[in-house]
Write a protein that holds these residues in place. Structure first.
Motif, PDB file in Angstrom:
ATOM      1  N   GLU A 362      33.846  41.874  28.788  1.00 30.52           N
ATOM      2  CA  GLU A 362      33.037  40.758  29.242  1.00 30.52           C
ATOM      3  C   GLU A 362      33.301  40.349  30.688  1.00 30.52           C
ATOM      4  O   GLU A 362      32.537  39.565  31.253  1.00 30.52           O
ATOM      5  CB  GLU A 362      33.240  39.543  28.334  1.00 30.52           C
ATOM      6  N   ASP A 363      34.383  40.855  31.310  1.00 32.48           N
ATOM      7  CA  ASP A 363      34.725  40.454  32.683  1.00 32.48           C
ATOM      8  C   ASP A 363      33.560  40.642  33.645  1.00 32.48           C
ATOM      9  O   ASP A 363      33.277  39.767  34.482  1.00 32.48           O
ATOM     10  CB  ASP A 363      35.938  41.259  33.183  1.00 32.48           C
ATOM     11  N   ALA A 364      32.904  41.806  33.547  1.00 35.72           N
ATOM     12  CA  ALA A 364      31.798  42.108  34.459  1.00 35.72           C
ATOM     13  C   ALA A 364      30.646  41.127  34.253  1.00 35.72           C
ATOM     14  O   ALA A 364      29.985  40.712  35.218  1.00 35.72           O
ATOM     15  CB  ALA A 364      31.320  43.539  34.246  1.00 35.72           C
ATOM     16  N   VAL A 365      30.386  40.742  33.017  1.00 39.28           N
ATOM     17  CA  VAL A 365      29.304  39.791  32.726  1.00 39.28           C
ATOM     18  C   VAL A 365      29.630  38.421  33.315  1.00 39.28           C
ATOM     19  O   VAL A 365      28.769  37.762  33.924  1.00 39.28           O
ATOM     20  CB  VAL A 365      29.079  39.677  31.206  1.00 39.28           C
ATOM     21  N   ILE A 366      30.870  37.990  33.165  1.00 39.84           N
ATOM     22  CA  ILE A 366      31.284  36.692  33.704  1.00 39.84           C
ATOM     23  C   ILE A 366      31.176  36.691  35.226  1.00 39.84           C
ATOM     24  O   ILE A 366      30.735  35.710  35.840  1.00 39.84           O
ATOM     25  CB  ILE A 366      32.723  36.371  33.258  1.00 39.84           C
ATOM     26  N   GLU A 367      31.552  37.797  35.864  1.00 40.15           N
ATOM     27  CA  GLU A 367      31.474  37.895  37.324  1.00 40.15           C
ATOM     28  C   GLU A 367      30.040  37.736  37.822  1.00 40.15           C
ATOM     29  O   GLU A 367      29.781  37.010  38.783  1.00 40.15           O
ATOM     30  CB  GLU A 367      32.047  39.243  37.796  1.00 40.15           C
ATOM     31  N   ILE A 368      29.099  38.409  37.187  1.00 38.87           N
ATOM     32  CA  ILE A 368      27.715  38.345  37.667  1.00 38.87           C
ATOM     33  C   ILE A 368      27.119  36.966  37.386  1.00 38.87           C
ATOM     34  O   ILE A 368      26.319  36.446  38.181  1.00 38.87           O
ATOM     35  CB  ILE A 368      26.845  39.458  37.030  1.00 38.87           C
ATOM     36  N   ILE A 369      27.533  36.325  36.294  1.00 41.03           N
ATOM     37  CA  ILE A 369      27.057  34.964  36.007  1.00 41.03           C
ATOM     38  C   ILE A 369      27.572  33.997  37.072  1.00 41.03           C
ATOM     39  O   ILE A 369      26.839  33.131  37.562  1.00 41.03           O
ATOM     40  CB  ILE A 369      27.509  34.521  34.600  1.00 41.03           C
ATOM     41  N   GLU A 399      27.523  38.906  23.665  1.00 47.76           N
ATOM     42  CA  GLU A 399      27.284  37.503  23.307  1.00 47.76           C
ATOM     43  C   GLU A 399      27.095  36.654  24.562  1.00 47.76           C
ATOM     44  O   GLU A 399      26.141  35.867  24.654  1.00 47.76           O
ATOM     45  CB  GLU A 399      28.453  36.979  22.476  1.00 47.76           C
ATOM     46  N   ILE A 400      27.987  36.818  25.554  1.00 44.80           N
ATOM     47  CA  ILE A 400      27.895  36.036  26.787  1.00 44.80           C
ATOM     48  C   ILE A 400      26.625  36.395  27.549  1.00 44.80           C
ATOM     49  O   ILE A 400      25.923  35.525  28.064  1.00 44.80           O
ATOM     50  CB  ILE A 400      29.139  36.270  27.669  1.00 44.80           C
ATOM     51  N   ALA A 401      26.314  37.682  27.613  1.00 49.60           N
ATOM     52  CA  ALA A 401      25.123  38.134  28.332  1.00 49.60           C
ATOM     53  C   ALA A 401      23.856  37.583  27.684  1.00 49.60           C
ATOM     54  O   ALA A 401      22.913  37.174  28.379  1.00 49.60           O
ATOM     55  CB  ALA A 401      25.080  39.658  28.358  1.00 49.60           C
ATOM     56  N   GLY A 402      23.825  37.544  26.361  1.00 43.54           N
ATOM     57  CA  GLY A 402      22.656  37.029  25.662  1.00 43.54           C
ATOM     58  C   GLY A 402      22.419  35.559  25.940  1.00 43.54           C
ATOM     59  O   GLY A 402      21.275  35.112  26.096  1.00 43.54           O
ATOM     60  N   ASN A 403      23.488  34.802  26.030  1.00 43.83           N
ATOM     61  CA  ASN A 403      23.370  33.360  26.287  1.00 43.83           C
ATOM     62  C   ASN A 403      22.870  33.058  27.697  1.00 43.83           C
ATOM     63  O   ASN A 403      22.272  32.008  27.940  1.00 43.83           O
ATOM     64  CB  ASN A 403      24.721  32.671  26.064  1.00 43.83           C
TER      65      ASN A 403
END
Length: 427
Positions: A362-369, A399-403
């Motif tokens: 999930e690190d990459a998803v959090i970075e782009i958010i 899950e994070i990306a979907g939200n």
């Protein structure tokens, strides 16, 4: 530092002293923020090549299309087309005349511009890279415009003291008298104030639009009290089926200039720029720099090379793909702008290259958010994307990306995503 920069710094210091918080991100265009500056406009002058110039251009183009993709041949081809687009003949040992001028579309257009400026009694700067042609133009221009002294030149061979002396002479001449100065883009593009002129002619183009803008800023700065006109003469091949080098280079530079202003990305040149310029000018697909999608090769790439690969593929799909700075990217590795009217989303991209068969965390998803707030000025609509060569994404990442409506592209969906990204096809 020049006065424009000092004015900006003083404004920020004043805010701090008065207890105001300085703005985190500034996009200062001097036209909008410096009071007292006149207007600035650009003129694109497309001029048809003479038969001699067009024949020379076509000959080189035919040789390129028939040649193999040898190392270094792309750059040599571009330099040949660039040279001929300025003039089909090498610089002469003797003084040039009207006949020599007539064989070059760009020179012909430039002289037409100078004729008009001469009638107005105003002054001009001509930016030209060729040192030989600089010297040849001096006696020609002096004779044509009946100048009492030869036009002055500023290039890399002129010392700093001499440059300032010539600037002083140019600045102090009668404001209602025509004059012209010839400058090299690199030598004359910074540190000089030439506000006596209000016309700028880019006779030869530099690969980096920031250099051109610095050249223009020699006249468009504090102290200028006349409207400024910037001219871009382009040599156009008479064959409508041929993409002329000048037009494609101008398109590339304007793209980079617009991207630099709208998205705050550096306008420096890349290998992909040269590849795109070559492909559009020659009029066929090229193997120069082209990468076939092979996961055996992708998996052994370094992370930065993987980022370049993704942005390069999106560029071939029709986007304006650019990498963000190596430091201070705020969580985004690249930006891809879709052509206006294409119906495609602009993209903010995080690339995550992994080894082995583990899924992407999930690190990459959090970075782009986290990057979305910083890049909120990106033209809408835009989409956040994480692209990886990994074998899928973890449950938490999904899950994070979907939200947050982040698009996830792994090795299994990469090919289809690039196919759907082609401009002209649906999202």
């Amino acid at each position: 530092k020049d006065r424009d920069t000092q004015a900006t710094q003083c404004l920020e210091l004043k805010k701090l002293l008065e207890g105001e918080d300085p703005e985190v991100m500034l996009r200062r265009m001097k036209e909008d923020h410096l009071e007292g500056l006149p207007s600035k406009r650009s003129e694109i002058l497309e001029t048809t090549m003479s038969k001699v110039q067009a024949d020379a251009y076509s000959k080189v183009l035919a040789e390129i299309r028939d040649s193999s993709s040898e190392p270094g041949s792309m750059l040599k081809a571009l330099q040949a087309l660039r040279s001929i687009s300025l003039h089909p003949y090498a610089a002469l040992d003797t003084d040039i005349d009207d006949d020599y001028i007539s064989h070059s579309a760009r020179l012909k257009a430039t002289i037409g511009i100078l004729d008009s400026i001469y009638k107005q009694g105003e002054k001009a700067l001509v930016f030209l890279e060729s040192l030989d042609l600089q010297q040849l133009l001096v006696p020609y221009l002096q004779k044509r415009y009946h100048l009492s002294s030869p036009p002055m030149i500023i290039n890399g061979k002129v010392s700093g003291q001499k440059r300032q002396e010539r600037v002083g002479i140019f600045q102090n001449k009668n404001n209602k008298t025509f004059d012209v100065m010839i400058l090299s883009p690199k030598a004359g593009g910074v540190g000089l104030t030439l506000t006596a002129a209000n016309h700028v002619i880019h006779l030869s183009r530099w690969w980096n639009p920031a250099v051109e803008d610095q050249c223009t800023d020699r006249v468009f700065r504090i102290g200028q009290n006349k409207d400024v006109t910037v001219y871009y003469p382009l040599a156009v091949h008479p064959d409508s089926n041929t993409s002329s080098f000048d037009k494609n280079l101008h398109y590339l530079l304007e793209k980079k200039r617009r991207l630099s202003r709208d998205v705050l990305t550096p306008p420096s040149g890349t290998d992909q720029d040269l590849t795109d310029l070559f492909g559009k000018t020659v009029g066929r697909d090229t193997d120069f720099g082209k990468t076939d999608i092979s996961f055996d090769q992708i998996d052994i790439l370094e992370p930065v090379a993987f980022e370049r690969f993704i942005l390069g593929e999106l560029s071939r799909c029709g986007y304006e793909g650019r990498m963000t700075p190596r430091t201070g990217d705020h969580g985004a590795d690249g930006i891809a702008l879709a052509p206006k009217g294409s119906g495609k989303n602009n993209l903010i991209i995080q690339c995550k290259h992994t080894q082995g068969t583990l899924p992407c965390k999930e690190d990459a998803v959090i970075e782009i958010i986290n990057s979305l707030e910083y890049y909120q000025d990106l033209p809408k609509p835009f989409k956040a994307v994480v692209v990886t060569n990994a074998h899928g994404f973890t449950k938490k990442a999904k899950e994070i990306a979907g939200n947050k409506s982040v698009m996830l592209i792994d090795r299994y969906s990469l090919l289809e995503w690039l196919k759907q990204s082609m401009v002209g096809k649906s999202n």
